[in-house]
Design a protein around this motif. Structure first.
Motif, mmCIF file in Angstrom:
data_model
loop_
_atom_site.group_PDB
_atom_site.id
_atom_site.type_symbol
_atom_site.label_atom_id
_atom_site.label_comp_id
_atom_site.label_asym_id
_atom_site.label_seq_id
_atom_site.Cartn_x
_atom_site.Cartn_y
_atom_site.Cartn_z
ATOM 1 N N SER A 275 0.825 -1.209 0.000
ATOM 2 C CA SER A 275 0.000 0.000 0.000
ATOM 3 C C SER A 275 0.858 1.257 0.000
ATOM 4 O O SER A 275 0.555 2.227 -0.707
ATOM 5 N N MET A 276 1.956 1.249 0.771
ATOM 6 C CA MET A 276 2.841 2.407 0.787
ATOM 7 C C MET A 276 3.551 2.572 -0.556
ATOM 8 O O MET A 276 3.745 3.695 -1.041
ATOM 9 N N SER A 277 3.948 1.445 -1.138
ATOM 10 C CA SER A 277 4.600 1.503 -2.446
ATOM 11 C C SER A 277 3.658 2.049 -3.511
ATOM 12 O O SER A 277 4.044 2.889 -4.332
ATOM 13 N N MET A 278 2.413 1.572 -3.490
ATOM 14 C CA MET A 278 1.426 2.063 -4.450
ATOM 15 C C MET A 278 1.181 3.552 -4.268
ATOM 16 O O MET A 278 1.125 4.316 -5.236
ATOM 17 N N ALA A 279 1.033 3.982 -3.006
ATOM 18 C CA ALA A 279 0.766 5.388 -2.725
ATOM 19 C C ALA A 279 1.937 6.266 -3.151
ATOM 20 O O ALA A 279 1.759 7.308 -3.782
ATOM 21 N N ALA A 280 3.154 5.827 -2.797
ATOM 22 C CA ALA A 280 4.332 6.613 -3.155
ATOM 23 C C ALA A 280 4.512 6.690 -4.666
ATOM 24 O O ALA A 280 4.814 7.759 -5.226
ATOM 25 N N PRO B 72 -1.848 15.040 -6.651
ATOM 26 C CA PRO B 72 -1.082 13.846 -6.284
ATOM 27 C C PRO B 72 -1.495 13.248 -4.947
ATOM 28 O O PRO B 72 -1.411 12.032 -4.754
ATOM 29 N N TRP B 73 -1.946 14.072 -4.000
ATOM 30 C CA TRP B 73 -2.362 13.555 -2.694
ATOM 31 C C TRP B 73 -3.633 12.726 -2.814
ATOM 32 O O TRP B 73 -3.772 11.683 -2.167
ATOM 33 N N HIS B 74 -4.558 13.181 -3.618
ATOM 34 C CA HIS B 74 -5.783 12.408 -3.830
ATOM 35 C C HIS B 74 -5.468 11.065 -4.480
ATOM 36 O O HIS B 74 -6.008 10.026 -4.090
ATOM 37 N N ALA B 75 -4.589 11.093 -5.484
ATOM 38 C CA ALA B 75 -4.223 9.860 -6.187
ATOM 39 C C ALA B 75 -3.515 8.890 -5.245
ATOM 40 O O ALA B 75 -3.789 7.688 -5.259
ATOM 41 N N ALA B 76 -2.606 9.425 -4.424
ATOM 42 C CA ALA B 76 -1.873 8.566 -3.492
ATOM 43 C C ALA B 76 -2.816 7.946 -2.466
ATOM 44 O O ALA B 76 -2.723 6.753 -2.149
ATOM 45 N N GLY B 77 -3.726 8.739 -1.926
ATOM 46 C CA GLY B 77 -4.678 8.233 -0.940
ATOM 47 C C GLY B 77 -5.594 7.167 -1.518
ATOM 48 O O GLY B 77 -5.867 6.150 -0.868
ATOM 49 N N ALA B 78 -6.055 7.403 -2.742
ATOM 50 C CA ALA B 78 -6.934 6.427 -3.390
ATOM 51 C C ALA B 78 -6.208 5.111 -3.632
ATOM 52 O O ALA B 78 -6.767 4.023 -3.422
ATOM 53 N N SER B 79 -4.942 5.175 -4.065
ATOM 54 C CA SER B 79 -4.174 3.965 -4.310
ATOM 55 C C SER B 79 -3.906 3.208 -3.012
ATOM 56 O O SER B 79 -3.998 1.978 -2.966
ATOM 57 N N PHE B 80 -3.563 3.946 -1.959
ATOM 58 C CA PHE B 80 -3.310 3.320 -0.659
ATOM 59 C C PHE B 80 -4.552 2.586 -0.168
ATOM 60 O O PHE B 80 -4.488 1.432 0.270
ATOM 61 N N LEU B 81 -5.694 3.257 -0.239
ATOM 62 C CA LEU B 81 -6.943 2.663 0.240
ATOM 63 C C LEU B 81 -7.349 1.460 -0.598
ATOM 64 O O LEU B 81 -7.742 0.421 -0.053
ATOM 65 N N ALA B 82 -7.244 1.581 -1.913
ATOM 66 C CA ALA B 82 -7.654 0.488 -2.799
ATOM 67 C C ALA B 82 -6.798 -0.752 -2.564
ATOM 68 O O ALA B 82 -7.317 -1.869 -2.471
ATOM 69 N N VAL C 284 4.354 10.165 -6.855
ATOM 70 C CA VAL C 284 5.451 10.621 -7.712
ATOM 71 C C VAL C 284 4.981 10.774 -9.158
ATOM 72 O O VAL C 284 5.283 11.771 -9.825
ATOM 73 N N SER C 285 4.216 9.795 -9.635
ATOM 74 C CA SER C 285 3.747 9.829 -11.015
ATOM 75 C C SER C 285 2.841 11.027 -11.276
ATOM 76 O O SER C 285 3.019 11.767 -12.249
ATOM 77 N N VAL C 286 1.864 11.230 -10.395
ATOM 78 C CA VAL C 286 0.913 12.321 -10.595
ATOM 79 C C VAL C 286 1.581 13.673 -10.355
ATOM 80 O O VAL C 286 1.251 14.661 -11.013
#
Length: 211
Positions: A40-45, A125-135, A49-51
């Motif tokens: 989850s941390m890897s996905m969020a990070a 980027p924060w929204h994208a990171a949070g969504a990835s972490f949660l998913a 970075v990407s966004v």
């Protein structure tokens, strides 16, 4: 859906592999939680970075457009007219549209037509990171619970069944959202997850046999 699917497959492969090596319930829980947090941390990070890179590129393009509008407004008006002509408008109508949109908001007109960017809706980027972490976390919880809650003799079959069911649902939803055919999407999803679990379980068995 992609984040949740990754959470299901990666965590399932991890815990099934540990189960193949005759791991105890505490070892399975430890490995599963570690995999969940790391994934989850890897996905969020990665998403952050990407966004962030995408947002930086969008801002740079908008800054460049602002400078061009300030330095050569007539050339920019001609360019905007040409873009509308390329979309199918007549020269006269394209010029009228370009003039009116430039008078209203020149930057927005050029950004949307030339760059495909809405200046007021830049990616966050924060929204994208949070969504990835949660998913990823939601997806990873299913195989983790499926492997630690049942009795030892049933934990692998229960996990495999739960993961296959989850992959069917993820494949179905992804296909529906993307307007694609459901059967191929579900088949690919299930095949990939089943292969991952089979390989990691076999690796666990081999490690257990050699220890």
């Amino acid at each position: 859906m992609l984040g949740a699917n990754d959470g299901v497959v990666s965590t399932a492969g991890l815990v099934v592999g540990v189960a193949g090596a005759a791991g105890s319930s505490s070892e399975l829980l430890t490995a599963g939680l570690a995999g969940l947090l790391a994934g989850s941390m890897s996905m969020a990070a990665g998403e952050y970075v990407s966004v962030s890179t995408q947002r930086d590129s969008e801002r740079a393009a908008l800054d460049q457009e602002r400078r061009e509008l300030a330095r050569t407004p007539e050339a920019e008006l001609t360019e905007l007219t040409g873009l509308y002509v390329a979309k199918g408008l007549t020269e006269e109508l394209a010029h009228q549209v370009a003039v009116q949109l430039t008078a209203h908001d020149a930057l927005a007109a050029h950004a949307e037509t030339e760059l495909g960017i809405d200046p007021n809706e830049l990616t966050n980027p924060w929204h994208a990171a949070g969504a990835s972490f949660l998913a990823f976390t939601v997806g990873a919880l299913l195989p983790l619970l499926a492997i630690v809650l049942p009795p030892t003799s049933a934990r692998v079959p229960v996990t495999v069944a739960a993961v296959i069911a989850a992959l069917v649902v993820c494949g179905w939803i992804s296909a529906r959202l993307g307007g694609a055919r459901v059967p191929p999407a579900v088949a690919r999803n299930v095949a990939g997850g089943a292969l991952a679990m089979a390989i990691t379980y076999a690796a666990g068995l081999l490690l257990n046999a050699s220890s």
